[in-house]
Design an enzyme around this catalytic site. Sequence first.
Site, PDB file in Angstrom:
ATOM      1  N   PHE A  68      -1.449 -21.634  -2.480  1.00  0.00           N
ATOM      2  CA  PHE A  68      -1.732 -20.195  -2.478  1.00  0.00           C
ATOM      3  C   PHE A  68      -2.335 -19.739  -3.806  1.00  0.00           C
ATOM      4  O   PHE A  68      -2.931 -18.659  -3.872  1.00  0.00           O
ATOM      5  CB  PHE A  68      -0.432 -19.394  -2.289  1.00  0.00           C
ATOM      6  CG  PHE A  68       0.223 -19.578  -0.950  1.00  0.00           C
ATOM      7  CD1 PHE A  68      -0.165 -18.813   0.138  1.00  0.00           C
ATOM      8  CD2 PHE A  68       1.226 -20.513  -0.769  1.00  0.00           C
ATOM      9  CE1 PHE A  68       0.438 -18.973   1.378  1.00  0.00           C
ATOM     10  CE2 PHE A  68       1.836 -20.687   0.463  1.00  0.00           C
ATOM     11  CZ  PHE A  68       1.448 -19.921   1.537  1.00  0.00           C
ATOM     12  N   ALA A  69      -2.116 -20.510  -4.882  1.00  0.00           N
ATOM     13  CA  ALA A  69      -2.529 -20.037  -6.217  1.00  0.00           C
ATOM     14  C   ALA A  69      -4.034 -19.795  -6.239  1.00  0.00           C
ATOM     15  O   ALA A  69      -4.816 -20.610  -5.753  1.00  0.00           O
ATOM     16  CB  ALA A  69      -2.143 -21.067  -7.275  1.00  0.00           C
ATOM     17  N   TYR A  74     -15.838 -14.191  -4.633  1.00  0.00           N
ATOM     18  CA  TYR A  74     -14.510 -14.584  -4.164  1.00  0.00           C
ATOM     19  C   TYR A  74     -14.644 -15.414  -2.885  1.00  0.00           C
ATOM     20  O   TYR A  74     -14.147 -16.550  -2.805  1.00  0.00           O
ATOM     21  CB  TYR A  74     -13.661 -13.328  -3.923  1.00  0.00           C
ATOM     22  CG  TYR A  74     -12.393 -13.587  -3.147  1.00  0.00           C
ATOM     23  CD1 TYR A  74     -11.392 -14.395  -3.671  1.00  0.00           C
ATOM     24  CD2 TYR A  74     -12.211 -13.034  -1.877  1.00  0.00           C
ATOM     25  CE1 TYR A  74     -10.225 -14.642  -2.953  1.00  0.00           C
ATOM     26  CE2 TYR A  74     -11.047 -13.270  -1.155  1.00  0.00           C
ATOM     27  CZ  TYR A  74     -10.067 -14.081  -1.696  1.00  0.00           C
ATOM     28  OH  TYR A  74      -8.915 -14.322  -0.977  1.00  0.00           O
ATOM     29  N   ILE A 113      -5.260  -1.252   0.907  1.00  0.00           N
ATOM     30  CA  ILE A 113      -4.991   0.094   1.430  1.00  0.00           C
ATOM     31  C   ILE A 113      -3.501   0.368   1.696  1.00  0.00           C
ATOM     32  O   ILE A 113      -3.000   1.436   1.350  1.00  0.00           O
ATOM     33  CB  ILE A 113      -5.844   0.382   2.699  1.00  0.00           C
ATOM     34  CG1 ILE A 113      -5.536   1.778   3.232  1.00  0.00           C
ATOM     35  CG2 ILE A 113      -5.696  -0.658   3.768  1.00  0.00           C
ATOM     36  CD1 ILE A 113      -6.457   2.241   4.334  1.00  0.00           C
ATOM     37  N   ARG A 151     -10.325  -2.600  10.274  1.00  0.00           N
ATOM     38  CA  ARG A 151      -9.974  -3.912   9.722  1.00  0.00           C
ATOM     39  C   ARG A 151      -8.818  -4.512  10.527  1.00  0.00           C
ATOM     40  O   ARG A 151      -8.088  -3.810  11.203  1.00  0.00           O
ATOM     41  CB  ARG A 151      -9.530  -3.779   8.242  1.00  0.00           C
ATOM     42  CG  ARG A 151     -10.637  -3.325   7.311  1.00  0.00           C
ATOM     43  CD  ARG A 151     -11.677  -4.422   7.099  1.00  0.00           C
ATOM     44  NE  ARG A 151     -12.772  -3.978   6.243  1.00  0.00           N
ATOM     45  CZ  ARG A 151     -13.903  -3.404   6.658  1.00  0.00           C
ATOM     46  NH1 ARG A 151     -14.092  -3.172   7.942  1.00  0.00           N
ATOM     47  NH2 ARG A 151     -14.839  -3.063   5.806  1.00  0.00           N
TER      48      ARG A 151
HETATM   49  N1  LIG Z   1      -3.631 -10.939   0.165  1.00  0.00           N
HETATM   50  C1  LIG Z   1      -4.584 -11.089   1.070  1.00  0.00           C
HETATM   51  O1  LIG Z   1      -4.857 -10.181   1.868  1.00  0.00           O
HETATM   52  C2  LIG Z   1      -5.356 -12.375   1.145  1.00  0.00           C
HETATM   53  C3  LIG Z   1      -6.390 -12.475   2.085  1.00  0.00           C
HETATM   54  C4  LIG Z   1      -7.085 -13.670   2.170  1.00  0.00           C
HETATM   55  C5  LIG Z   1      -6.748 -14.744   1.379  1.00  0.00           C
HETATM   56  N2  LIG Z   1      -5.751 -14.629   0.452  1.00  0.00           N
HETATM   57  C6  LIG Z   1      -5.443 -15.778  -0.403  1.00  0.00           C
HETATM   58  O2  LIG Z   1      -4.052 -16.050  -0.355  1.00  0.00           O
HETATM   59  C7  LIG Z   1      -3.599 -16.577  -1.604  1.00  0.00           C
HETATM   60  C8  LIG Z   1      -2.377 -15.812  -2.054  1.00  0.00           C
HETATM   61  O3  LIG Z   1      -2.729 -14.449  -2.178  1.00  0.00           O
HETATM   62  P1  LIG Z   1      -1.685 -13.339  -2.645  1.00  0.00           P
HETATM   63  O4  LIG Z   1      -2.103 -12.099  -1.991  1.00  0.00           O
HETATM   64  O5  LIG Z   1      -0.315 -13.842  -2.470  1.00  0.00           O
HETATM   65  O6  LIG Z   1      -2.065 -13.255  -4.202  1.00  0.00           O
HETATM   66  P2  LIG Z   1      -1.119 -13.219  -5.500  1.00  0.00           P
HETATM   67  O7  LIG Z   1      -1.988 -12.889  -6.654  1.00  0.00           O
HETATM   68  O8  LIG Z   1       0.081 -12.392  -5.238  1.00  0.00           O
HETATM   69  O9  LIG Z   1      -0.662 -14.752  -5.605  1.00  0.00           O
HETATM   70  C9  LIG Z   1      -1.398 -15.740  -6.293  1.00  0.00           C
HETATM   71  C10 LIG Z   1      -0.428 -16.506  -7.176  1.00  0.00           C
HETATM   72  O10 LIG Z   1      -1.138 -17.557  -7.843  1.00  0.00           O
HETATM   73  C11 LIG Z   1      -0.701 -17.624  -9.193  1.00  0.00           C
HETATM   74  N3  LIG Z   1      -1.784 -18.231  -9.974  1.00  0.00           N
HETATM   75  C12 LIG Z   1      -3.027 -17.730 -10.195  1.00  0.00           C
HETATM   76  N4  LIG Z   1      -3.750 -18.576 -10.959  1.00  0.00           N
HETATM   77  C13 LIG Z   1      -2.953 -19.660 -11.212  1.00  0.00           C
HETATM   78  C14 LIG Z   1      -3.132 -20.852 -11.962  1.00  0.00           C
HETATM   79  N5  LIG Z   1      -4.268 -21.114 -12.602  1.00  0.00           N
HETATM   80  N6  LIG Z   1      -2.102 -21.729 -12.040  1.00  0.00           N
HETATM   81  C15 LIG Z   1      -0.916 -21.476 -11.402  1.00  0.00           C
HETATM   82  N7  LIG Z   1      -0.699 -20.341 -10.680  1.00  0.00           N
HETATM   83  C16 LIG Z   1      -1.704 -19.441 -10.599  1.00  0.00           C
HETATM   84  C17 LIG Z   1      -0.420 -16.175  -9.589  1.00  0.00           C
HETATM   85  O11 LIG Z   1       0.460 -16.048 -10.684  1.00  0.00           O
HETATM   86  C18 LIG Z   1       0.182 -15.630  -8.283  1.00  0.00           C
HETATM   87  O12 LIG Z   1       1.588 -15.775  -8.269  1.00  0.00           O
HETATM   88  C19 LIG Z   1      -4.783 -16.485  -2.574  1.00  0.00           C
HETATM   89  O13 LIG Z   1      -5.362 -17.762  -2.697  1.00  0.00           O
HETATM   90  C20 LIG Z   1      -5.737 -15.521  -1.867  1.00  0.00           C
HETATM   91  O14 LIG Z   1      -7.074 -15.799  -2.173  1.00  0.00           O
HETATM   92  C21 LIG Z   1      -5.045 -13.456   0.310  1.00  0.00           C
END
Ligand SMILES: NC(=O)c1ccc[n+]([C@@H]2O[C@H](COP(=O)([O-])OP(=O)(O)OC[C@H]3O[C@@H](n4cnc5c(N)ncnc54)[C@H](O)[C@@H]3O)[C@@H](O)[C@H]2O)c1
Length: 370
Positions: free
Chosen positions: A78-79, A146, A195, A226
């Site tokens: 997820f990071a 992105y 949102i 959406r």
């Molecule tokens: N939230 C959404 O609607 C959505 C939609 C599509 C895709 N995503 C993807 O889902 C994933 C999780 O999203 P989220 O909403 O939980 O975001 P978030 O920012 O809450 O979680 C990302 C986590 O990654 C950690 N992180 C970032 N860079 C890092 C690194 N270099 N090393 C270690 N840890 C690191 C951050 O500290 C954070 O805890 C992401 O990859 C995002 O692109 C999210």
Amino acid sequence: MNSFQKHILVTGGAGFIGSHAVRALIDQGYSVTVLDNLSKGHLEAVHPQARFVKMDLSQQQDLLEFFQKEKFDAVMHFAGLIEVGLSMREPEKFFQTNVVYGVHLLEAMRAAGVKTIIFSSTAAVYGNPKIIPIKEDAELSQTNFYGQSKFFFENILRKYDEFYGFKFAALRYFNAAGADPSGEIGQDYEPSTHIVPRVLQYALGKIKDFKIYGDDFPTQDGTCIRDYIHVNDLVDAHLLALEYLLAGGASDIFNLGNGQGFSVQEVIETARKVTGLSLKVEIGPRREGDPALLVADSAKAKNILNWNPKLFRLEDIVGTAWKWHQTHPDGYASRPRVSARDTSQERKHEGLSQKNQHQIDQASVKRAET
Ligand SMILES: NC(=O)c1ccc[n+]([C@@H]2O[C@H](COP(=O)([O-])OP(=O)(O)OC[C@H]3O[C@@H](n4cnc5c(N)ncnc54)[C@H](O)[C@@H]3O)[C@@H](O)[C@H]2O)c1
């Protein structure tokens, strides 16, 4: 498949979606290690039964050593960086974090013989598709860096499958929202651009005004439509994808959305209902490049993974988020202020029991903050 014998590494497990996944994995009996640099995540979001390791994916050598010491059955990745606007201003950060650091992870996995990965991809890989609902084989034409960074990493995963026999599930999320119905964990972004949290923070008086970007789209009420997907439904799909791959399923890509769109007006109307507040909103101009309609076709995930979203009503999504925001008006108690590159804590804790590891990491993070 006995989940009790499986050890899963969750990168980004202190973030919004990752923390919900950790909770679900633990509920299902998996053993879980969270790796996060806490740049955006929150230690308080990490389930106390998960082992927490503060590490930055930029540190390739640390990652290699870490994977040599540990025995993981699979990784949920997820990071990453997620802010679309920032990706247009500082694209290099997105290629580094979402692509290069992702390759660090794959290389550490390869060296340790761990070949199963669930990857957080995004609907942003599609750009502005012509055919709605969007299927996985729709034309891909990203409109921001992105989406492009996620698209690149999907292609790298394909190559790791082809060359090294990796098995991956790239899950293309639409708009993740809501919170665990317990109200214990939820969305705490800084800044908050999505949102649902924004309108609820507005309801709490945490932000001063709320603007709708355009009410002249060719939709029923003129506002954008959406596809909002509850975070726990998303997480269910991750566990199903994990079981599918561990049972020998082939690498694949899946859309994860509700399949039914909601307009911005409908989200606000639901927020009014849920909060009992009138919530006066302003109408602003459209944002450049905002498509009128983005809705997923998730039939593939339903058919192959047997995925069955349960919290699909807007009331479920906004209602669970409201429970979280009401009980945590300032988000998690502490903000992440620890150096993103400090991996020393993980090394310091070698030899500690898993139970103590999380507690001691919390203590050291608190020390680092003072
Ligand atoms: N939230 C959404 O609607 C959505 C939609 C599509 C895709 N995503 C993807 O889902 C994933 C999780 O999203 P989220 O909403 O939980 O975001 P978030 O920012 O809450 O979680 C990302 C986590 O990654 C950690 N992180 C970032 N860079 C890092 C690194 N270099 N090393 C270690 N840890 C690191 C951050 O500290 C954070 O805890 C992401 O990859 C995002 O692109 C999210």
